[in-house]
Design an enzyme around this catalytic site. Structure first.
Site, short mmCIF file in Angstrom:
data_model
loop_
_atom_site.label_atom_id
_atom_site.label_comp_id
_atom_site.label_asym_id
_atom_site.label_seq_id
_atom_site.Cartn_x
_atom_site.Cartn_y
_atom_site.Cartn_z
CE LYS A 1 -10.34 4.78 8.23
NZ LYS A 1 -9.51 5.97 8.57
CE1 TYR B 1 -3.59 2.65 0.79
CE2 TYR B 1 -2.11 3.35 2.54
CZ TYR B 1 -3.22 3.58 1.75
OH TYR B 1 -3.95 4.73 1.91
#
Length: 223
Positions: free
Chosen positions: A56, A18
């Site tokens: 989230k 990422y």
């Protein structure tokens, strides 16, 4: 890495795929920055906390997780010692969502503002600090007196568990934004102090819980 600068440096060493994807895009922009005629801004967010992040789930901020731990069990849990840092003393640059929004709006309002910048406070704080801020915000709202870190530890309101083996040697123990380039570019707003930002967030989370409870009770009574 252990230091986070806004210019290209030897410290840009991604720890996962990422992070690598973000760095690749930064490098792409840097290679074309001089010839680019449109506004292009890269904002490297640090540890953002604040309202409307509940979607989230387990990836929500530390403040969010600690608030719900305290509401459920009356205590919070942090990582124990790692690297050169003692229990709960690993450090992060915790930045309020309000400050991040302000940085975005500043970019929109200043079309000549270009480059890659760090929206962080420039101040590193420990996980103990944010845990204490959450606990004392909850206590103050409920009418209880604030406690010191030592008191929370003695009463096991703040307690610790061993770093998971999957993170040993891979966990980033310290972050602190270098905001020099952001300041030099003209961004002069002050960043919210951790205790102030957490107190406002805890108040918002408390209202959100009450609102959800009211909606749930209303649906049940209608059915």
């Amino acid at each position: 890495g252990s230091q986070v600068f806004e210019e290209l440096s030897e410290y840009e060493k991604p720890l996962n795929v990422y992070a690598l994807s973000k760095l690749i895009f930064d490098r792409y922009v840097r290679a074309r920055e001089a010839s680019c005629t449109n506004q292009v801004v890269g904002l490297r967010y640090f540890n953002v906390y604040g309202a409307r992040e509940q979607h989230k789930a387990h990836m929500a901020s530390v403040a969010f997780q600690l608030f719900h731990q305290y509401q459920a069990a009356g205590r919070v849990r942090l990582f124990g010692a790692s690297g050169v840092y003692g229990d709960g003393e690993q450090r992060r640059d915790f930045v309020s969502i309000e400050d991040v929004v302000n940085a975005n709006m500043f970019c929109m309002d200043h079309p000549d503002f270009k480059g890659i910048f760090n929206p962080g406070t420039g101040v590193s704080r420990s996980f103990n600090d944010i845990a204490l801020a959450v606990v004392n915000s909850c206590r103050t709202i409920s009418g209880s007196k604030p406690l010191s870190l030592e008191e929370c530890q003695a009463q096991e309101i703040i307690c610790y568990f061993d770093m998971p083996t999957t993170l040993v040697g891979k966990y980033q123990d310290y972050t602190q934004a270098d905001v020099g380039r952001l300041r030099e570019a003209g961004y002069d707003r002050e960043f919210t102090a951790l205790e102030t930002g957490v107190r406002g967030y805890v108040e918002w989370l408390g209202q959100d819980i009450l609102a959800n409870s009211y909606q749930s009770n209303t649906r049940q009574s209608q059915s």
